[in-house]
Design a protein around this motif. Structure first.
Motif, short mmCIF file in Angstrom:
data_model
loop_
_atom_site.label_atom_id
_atom_site.label_comp_id
_atom_site.label_asym_id
_atom_site.label_seq_id
_atom_site.Cartn_x
_atom_site.Cartn_y
_atom_site.Cartn_z
N ALA A 87 1.00 -1.28 -0.05
CA ALA A 87 0.13 0.05 -0.17
C ALA A 87 0.78 1.12 0.20
O ALA A 87 0.63 2.17 -0.58
CB ALA A 87 -0.83 0.07 1.14
N ALA A 88 1.89 1.21 0.81
CA ALA A 88 2.86 2.49 0.78
C ALA A 88 3.55 2.47 -0.62
O ALA A 88 3.56 3.73 -1.05
CB ALA A 88 4.09 2.12 1.84
N LEU A 89 3.93 1.55 -1.17
CA LEU A 89 4.53 1.69 -2.55
C LEU A 89 3.78 2.20 -3.53
O LEU A 89 3.79 3.03 -4.45
CB LEU A 89 5.28 0.48 -3.12
N VAL A 90 2.10 1.77 -3.28
CA VAL A 90 1.25 2.56 -4.30
C VAL A 90 1.07 3.88 -4.04
O VAL A 90 1.03 4.69 -5.06
CB VAL A 90 -0.26 1.60 -4.07
N ILE A 91 1.12 4.34 -2.76
CA ILE A 91 1.00 5.62 -2.58
C ILE A 91 2.25 6.40 -2.90
O ILE A 91 1.97 7.43 -3.63
CB ILE A 91 0.80 6.07 -0.86
N PHE A 92 3.43 6.09 -2.80
CA PHE A 92 4.58 6.59 -3.29
C PHE A 92 4.80 6.61 -4.87
O PHE A 92 5.08 7.27 -5.31
CB PHE A 92 6.00 5.63 -3.07
N SER A 93 3.82 5.76 -5.65
CA SER A 93 4.01 5.69 -7.01
C SER A 93 3.05 6.64 -7.46
O SER A 93 2.87 7.11 -8.72
CB SER A 93 3.30 4.27 -7.49
N VAL A 94 2.20 6.95 -6.81
CA VAL A 94 0.92 8.31 -7.23
C VAL A 94 1.46 9.43 -7.33
O VAL A 94 1.90 10.17 -6.29
CB VAL A 94 -0.33 8.07 -6.51
N ARG A 95 1.92 10.15 -8.48
CA ARG A 95 2.60 11.37 -8.58
C ARG A 95 1.66 12.71 -8.51
O ARG A 95 2.39 13.75 -8.15
CB ARG A 95 3.39 11.40 -9.91
N GLY A 96 0.52 12.69 -8.69
CA GLY A 96 -0.20 13.74 -8.37
C GLY A 96 0.07 14.99 -9.41
O GLY A 96 0.57 14.88 -10.16
N PRO A 97 0.53 16.20 -8.12
CA PRO A 97 0.93 17.14 -9.04
C PRO A 97 2.24 17.30 -9.75
O PRO A 97 2.59 18.19 -10.39
CB PRO A 97 0.90 18.38 -7.93
N LEU A 98 3.09 16.21 -9.39
CA LEU A 98 4.52 15.88 -9.80
C LEU A 98 4.40 15.07 -11.14
O LEU A 98 5.44 14.68 -11.60
CB LEU A 98 5.30 15.54 -8.78
N ALA A 99 3.27 14.62 -11.40
CA ALA A 99 3.09 13.56 -12.68
C ALA A 99 3.94 14.13 -13.91
O ALA A 99 4.55 13.57 -14.55
CB ALA A 99 1.70 13.63 -13.06
N GLU A 100 4.09 15.48 -14.14
CA GLU A 100 4.56 16.07 -15.35
C GLU A 100 6.03 16.49 -15.17
O GLU A 100 6.69 17.06 -15.71
CB GLU A 100 3.71 17.36 -15.89
N ALA A 101 6.35 16.37 -13.82
CA ALA A 101 7.58 16.86 -13.50
C ALA A 101 8.73 15.84 -13.59
O ALA A 101 8.55 14.59 -13.22
CB ALA A 101 7.98 17.34 -12.15
N ASN A 102 9.96 16.32 -14.31
CA ASN A 102 11.23 15.22 -14.39
C ASN A 102 12.03 15.13 -13.07
O ASN A 102 13.04 15.69 -13.16
CB ASN A 102 11.86 15.47 -15.62
#
Length: 408
Positions: free
Chosen positions: A274-289
């Protein structure tokens, strides 16, 4: 041989459960070594440049920073077990002996590597480095802006652990005669909830506004400085490690009843997943490299305690499985675990040397990984045999009664 047990008391053992102190202070076991080896290999992988990472490892590499959180759980458990066992046996903690043991364990290799980086700048993994006094005082993780010096920044986690070593013995002494199970539970909940709230507030006030401006690189540096590095934000792993030590020492029947290995592995695995899934959701950083270690608000706030709790429960299961897995002959795992501290101190510098000697273009793919691993293990083994091992032998000679409980 007579068995010394933790006596029933109103403190942490109100139900009269007891555990032999010899078993509480066990020598090296395979479970912790498995996690320690995994942790250092993950850390080594995350510091390998993307272009040099073999394709099969490319999907794992972004998550390599969680290796540090595994180390925190291990340290919390091992040091917590050592101190609480001593307090239960002697009704006191020998502060001088404890700090001397930790000094012999931590300082010799750390000071040698720091001296090399200080006096031979060309050997650093980055041109600029924080002031030496910040490393010597273990305050480098406060206000650490990697844009102003990123060499040897892996020492930030050593600073966190040094602060932990300063506080935990005092806390054990204060709690050993006064703490009830309810009080300790409330204290742990307060630490975890305060950490969540503090990271939430700091992310919102310092990181969020910069992310909204899409200045992602600046936001990343601010995140590391304000949220990721400071000790007061990184207590989750250490806390859950100490909690595991306390339960197994003072409430073994409770753990045995509700957390048999198959249940513990399931619950721990679900929490880690569950923690790794949360870590994988990028939210506002999705487009950030930016690296995955730069977590959006959910990961920064609740991901750390969730992951640490899962690792602690898995560690408990592995300790219970020791009679079975202890028969496995895995010298490679034990070797990596034994060298983990030297590897942690040197791996970034070694890769820099590899680039100087072999050239960046020759460190790509599988062959580059082999060179990186080989040189890292050669350097770390040398550091271990010449420095770590000799100072541990000296420690055991000077302090023969305190030999084994402190291989964190």
């Amino acid at each position: 041989m007579n068995t010394i047990t933790v006596a029933s008391s109103k403190l942490l053992d109100p139900l009269g459960e007891a555990v032999p102190l010899e078993s509480a202070a066990t020598p090296r076991t395979l479970g912790p070594d498995l996690l320690r080896a995994l942790a250092i290999l993950l850390v080594m992988l995350v510091h390998l440049p993307v272009e040099a990472t073999p394709l099969p490892l490319a999907g794992i590499r972004p998550y390599g920073w969680i290796g540090v959180d595994i180390f925190f759980v291990l340290s919390g458990y091992l040091i917590g077990t050592q101190l609480m066992t001593e307090a239960a046996r002697r009704r006191a903690v020998d502060f001088k002996a404890f700090y001397l043991r930790r000094a012999f364990r931590i300082l010799p290799a750390f000071l040698l590597v720091l001296a090399v980086y200080t006096f031979f700048p060309s050997l650093r993994d980055a041109p600029a480095m924080q002031s030496a006094w910040r490393f010597l005082t273990f305050t480098v993780n406060f206000g650490l802006d990697p844009r102003l010096g990123s060499a040897f920044t892996e020492a930030w986690s050593l600073s966190v652990e040094e602060h932990f070593y300063l506080v935990l013995p005092v806390l054990v002494v204060l709690l050993k005669r006064r703490a009830t199970v309810g009080f300790v539970t409330l204290l742990v909940m307060a630490i975890v909830i305060a950490g969540i709230g503090l990271r939430f507030a700091l992310w919102q006030s310092h990181v969020g506004p910069i992310v909204e401006m899409q200045a992602y690189r600046e936001a990343f540096a601010v995140y590391l400085r304000e949220v990721y590095y400071p000790t007061y934000n990184r207590l989750d792993g250490l806390t859950f490690g100490v909690v595991l030590a306390a339960i197994r020492l003072f409430k073994p029947l409770l753990w045995e009843r509700y957390m048999p290995p198959h249940i513990a592995l399931g619950i721990g695995g679900m929490l880690v997943t569950a923690a790794l899934v949360i870590f994988s959701v990028r939210g506002p950083l999705a487009e950030a490299n930016v690296p995955l270690v730069f977590q959006p608000l959910p990961g920064a706030a609740v991901g750390f305690p969730m992951f640490s709790a899962g690792v602690a429960i898995i560690l408990g299961a592995l300790l219970d499985l020791q009679p079975r897995i202890g028969r496995w002959h895995l010298p490679a795992i034990s070797g990596v675990a034994a060298l983990s501290y030297s590897l942690y101190l040197t791996h970034k510098g070694v890769y820099h040397l590899d680039q100087m000697v072999f050239g960046k273009d020759n460190l790509l793919g599988l062959s580059g990984l082999v060179i990186y691993l080989a040189t890292c293990f050669i350097v770390s083994a040398t550091l271990w045999f010449l420095v770590e091992r000799n100072f541990l032998i000296l420690r055991d000679h000077l302090m023969p009664r305190a030999r084994r409980a402190d291989e964190a």
